[in-house]
Design a protein around this motif. Structure first.
Motif, PDB file in Angstrom:
ATOM      1  N   LEU A  79      95.487  -9.068  41.591  1.00 55.28           N
ATOM      2  CA  LEU A  79      94.510  -8.302  42.351  1.00 55.28           C
ATOM      3  C   LEU A  79      94.116  -9.126  43.564  1.00 55.28           C
ATOM      4  CD1 LEU A  79      92.637  -5.745  42.369  1.00 55.28           C
ATOM      5  CD2 LEU A  79      90.931  -7.187  41.261  1.00 55.28           C
ATOM      6  N   ARG A  80      94.239  -8.529  44.728  1.00 54.76           N
ATOM      7  CA  ARG A  80      93.882  -9.261  45.948  1.00 54.76           C
ATOM      8  C   ARG A  80      92.493  -9.861  45.812  1.00 54.76           C
ATOM      9  NH1 ARG A  80      95.236  -5.729  51.168  1.00 54.76           N
ATOM     10  NH2 ARG A  80      94.691  -4.063  49.756  1.00 54.76           N
ATOM     11  N   GLY A  81      92.393 -11.123  46.158  1.00 55.13           N
ATOM     12  CA  GLY A  81      91.116 -11.811  46.112  1.00 55.13           C
ATOM     13  C   GLY A  81      90.742 -12.368  44.754  1.00 55.13           C
ATOM     14  N   ALA A  82      91.492 -12.020  43.721  1.00 52.10           N
ATOM     15  CA  ALA A  82      91.150 -12.501  42.374  1.00 52.10           C
ATOM     16  C   ALA A  82      92.326 -13.174  41.676  1.00 52.10           C
ATOM     17  CB  ALA A  82      90.635 -11.346  41.518  1.00 52.10           C
ATOM     18  N   ALA A  83      93.490 -12.561  41.699  1.00 53.94           N
ATOM     19  CA  ALA A  83      94.647 -13.120  40.977  1.00 53.94           C
ATOM     20  C   ALA A  83      95.913 -12.847  41.765  1.00 53.94           C
ATOM     21  CB  ALA A  83      94.751 -12.505  39.590  1.00 53.94           C
ATOM     22  N   GLN A  84      96.555 -13.913  42.192  1.00 55.01           N
ATOM     23  CA  GLN A  84      97.778 -13.789  42.982  1.00 55.01           C
ATOM     24  C   GLN A  84      99.035 -14.115  42.177  1.00 55.01           C
ATOM     25  OE1 GLN A  84      95.056 -15.833  44.286  1.00 55.01           O
ATOM     26  NE2 GLN A  84      94.341 -13.808  44.863  1.00 55.01           N
ATOM     27  N   SER A  85      98.876 -14.564  40.948  1.00 50.08           N
ATOM     28  CA  SER A  85     100.045 -14.871  40.123  1.00 50.08           C
ATOM     29  C   SER A  85      99.738 -14.586  38.664  1.00 50.08           C
ATOM     30  CB  SER A  85     100.477 -16.331  40.300  1.00 50.08           C
ATOM     31  OG  SER A  85      99.484 -17.211  39.806  1.00 50.08           O
ATOM     32  N   VAL A  86     100.805 -14.448  37.897  1.00 51.48           N
ATOM     33  CA  VAL A  86     100.707 -14.189  36.457  1.00 51.48           C
ATOM     34  C   VAL A  86     101.582 -15.208  35.749  1.00 51.48           C
ATOM     35  CG1 VAL A  86     101.110 -12.511  34.607  1.00 51.48           C
ATOM     36  CG2 VAL A  86     100.482 -11.719  36.884  1.00 51.48           C
ATOM     37  N   VAL A  87     101.054 -15.784  34.684  1.00 49.67           N
ATOM     38  CA  VAL A  87     101.823 -16.706  33.854  1.00 49.67           C
ATOM     39  C   VAL A  87     101.915 -16.095  32.467  1.00 49.67           C
ATOM     40  CG1 VAL A  87     101.915 -18.996  32.809  1.00 49.67           C
ATOM     41  CG2 VAL A  87     101.067 -18.732  35.150  1.00 49.67           C
ATOM     42  N   LEU A  88     103.138 -15.852  32.010  1.00 54.16           N
ATOM     43  CA  LEU A  88     103.368 -15.349  30.653  1.00 54.16           C
ATOM     44  C   LEU A  88     103.811 -16.531  29.817  1.00 54.16           C
ATOM     45  CD1 LEU A  88     105.474 -12.144  31.447  1.00 54.16           C
ATOM     46  CD2 LEU A  88     102.991 -12.380  31.352  1.00 54.16           C
ATOM     47  N   THR A  89     103.142 -16.749  28.708  1.00 47.59           N
ATOM     48  CA  THR A  89     103.491 -17.877  27.848  1.00 47.59           C
ATOM     49  C   THR A  89     103.212 -17.496  26.397  1.00 47.59           C
ATOM     50  OG1 THR A  89     103.246 -20.286  27.584  1.00 47.59           O
ATOM     51  CG2 THR A  89     101.240 -19.034  28.008  1.00 47.59           C
ATOM     52  N   THR A  90     103.515 -18.403  25.509  1.00 47.85           N
ATOM     53  CA  THR A  90     103.282 -18.176  24.089  1.00 47.85           C
ATOM     54  C   THR A  90     102.208 -19.130  23.594  1.00 47.85           C
ATOM     55  OG1 THR A  90     104.284 -18.123  21.900  1.00 47.85           O
ATOM     56  CG2 THR A  90     105.180 -19.712  23.444  1.00 47.85           C
ATOM     57  N   GLY A  91     101.422 -18.657  22.657  1.00 46.83           N
ATOM     58  CA  GLY A  91     100.408 -19.514  22.053  1.00 46.83           C
ATOM     59  C   GLY A  91     100.929 -20.207  20.817  1.00 46.83           C
ATOM     60  N   HIS A  92     102.129 -19.852  20.384  1.00 46.30           N
ATOM     61  CA  HIS A  92     102.668 -20.405  19.146  1.00 46.30           C
ATOM     62  C   HIS A  92     104.167 -20.574  19.278  1.00 46.30           C
ATOM     63  CE1 HIS A  92     103.930 -20.431  14.884  1.00 46.30           C
ATOM     64  NE2 HIS A  92     102.774 -21.028  14.719  1.00 46.30           N
ATOM     65  N   THR A  93     104.665 -21.718  18.864  1.00 52.17           N
ATOM     66  CA  THR A  93     106.104 -21.978  18.865  1.00 52.17           C
ATOM     67  C   THR A  93     106.557 -22.295  17.455  1.00 52.17           C
ATOM     68  OG1 THR A  93     105.933 -24.369  19.203  1.00 52.17           O
ATOM     69  CG2 THR A  93     105.919 -22.982  21.186  1.00 52.17           C
TER      70      THR A  93
END
Length: 196
Positions: A79-93
Motif C-alpha cells: 500500500l502506497r505510504g505503508a508497505a512497499q514490499s512483501v516477505v513470505l516466510t515460514t514460522g516452522h521448519t
C-alpha cells in the motif's frame, strides 16, 4: 470410500511415490493443492521427484494463500505510504522454529505455519527490530466459510493465539497494513476478533 480408509496426513515421500506410481501406470494424475503449489506447497519437491523419475508433468499456478487470505481479510499486502514490499516466510521448519526476517520499514511480513509457536515467533521478531506495538493479524481458515481473523499487536500475539485457540491452517500478517482487517475485512466480518 468410507471415512475409516481416509488418511488425514500423508508424508511427502509417500505422496511422491503415489504420483510416480500412478503416472508410470499410465494414469493421468491431478495433484490438487490449496494456494500456489510452489509457495510452501511442496510443489517443488513433487516436481523434483517426477523429473528424477523421468516422467512428464505440468504445473498450473494458483493464488497463494498469502494473497487469498489477505484479500478476504481486507489486508493489502502492499500500500502506497505503508508497505512497499512483501516477505513470505515460514514460522516452522523441519528443525523447529524458523529464523525470522529482520525488520525492514515499509514491508508486510507473512508467516506460513508456526501457529503453535506464535509467542516465540513474536519474541524473535521483537528481537529483530520490530516494534512491540506492530499491528498483526492472524487469518485462520482463510477464504473458507468459517474464516476467522484475529487482530492484535505483536507483543500480545502469544496471548491472543492462546486465548482464542488459534489452529492451523492459519497465516500471520505482520506490519502496518495488518490493521486494515479491522475495518476493511469484507468476508465474515462477524468472525473478526480484536484482541486488546
Amino acid at each position: 470410500m468410507d471415512n475409516k480408509t481416509i488418511k488425514k496426513t500423508i508424508k511427502q515421500p509417500d505422496i511422491n511415490a503415489l504420483l510416480i506410481g500412478h503416472v508410470r501406470a499410465g494414469k493421468r494424475v491431478c495433484r490438487l493443492k490449496g494456494g500456489d503449489p510452489m509457495i510452501f506447497g511442496r510443489g517443488g519437491e513433487e516436481v523434483e521427484a517426477l523429473v528424477e523419475a523421468g516422467l512428464p508433468f505440468q504445473v498450473v499456478p494458483g493464488v497463494s494463500a498469502a494473497q487469498g487470505c489477505a484479500c478476504y481479510a481486507g489486508i493489502p499486502l502492499t500500500l502506497r505510504g505503508a508497505a512497499q514490499s512483501v516477505v513470505l516466510t515460514t514460522g516452522h521448519t523441519e528443525r523447529g522454529i524458523a529464523e525470522v526476517a529482520d525488520f525492514s520499514p515499509g514491508q508486510t511480513l507473512v508467516l506460513y505455519m508456526g501457529v503453535a509457536k506464535y509467542a516465540v515467533l513474536a519474541d524473535r521478531l521483537i528481537e529483530r527490530g520490530y516494534d512491540r506495538l506492530t499491528p498483526v493479524a492472524v487469518v485462520e481458515r482463510g477464504t473458507a466459510k468459517d474464516q476467522r481473523v484475529i487482530c492484535t499487536i505483536l507483543e500480545k500475539l502469544g496471548d491472543a493465539s492462546e486465548t482464542h485457540a488459534v489452529e492451523s491452517p492459519a497465516l500471520l500478517y505482520v506490519g502496518e497494513t495488518s490493521q486494515f482487517a479491522r475495518d476493511h475485512g469484507w468476508f465474515a466480518p462477524d468472525r473478526l476478533i480484536i484482541h486488546p
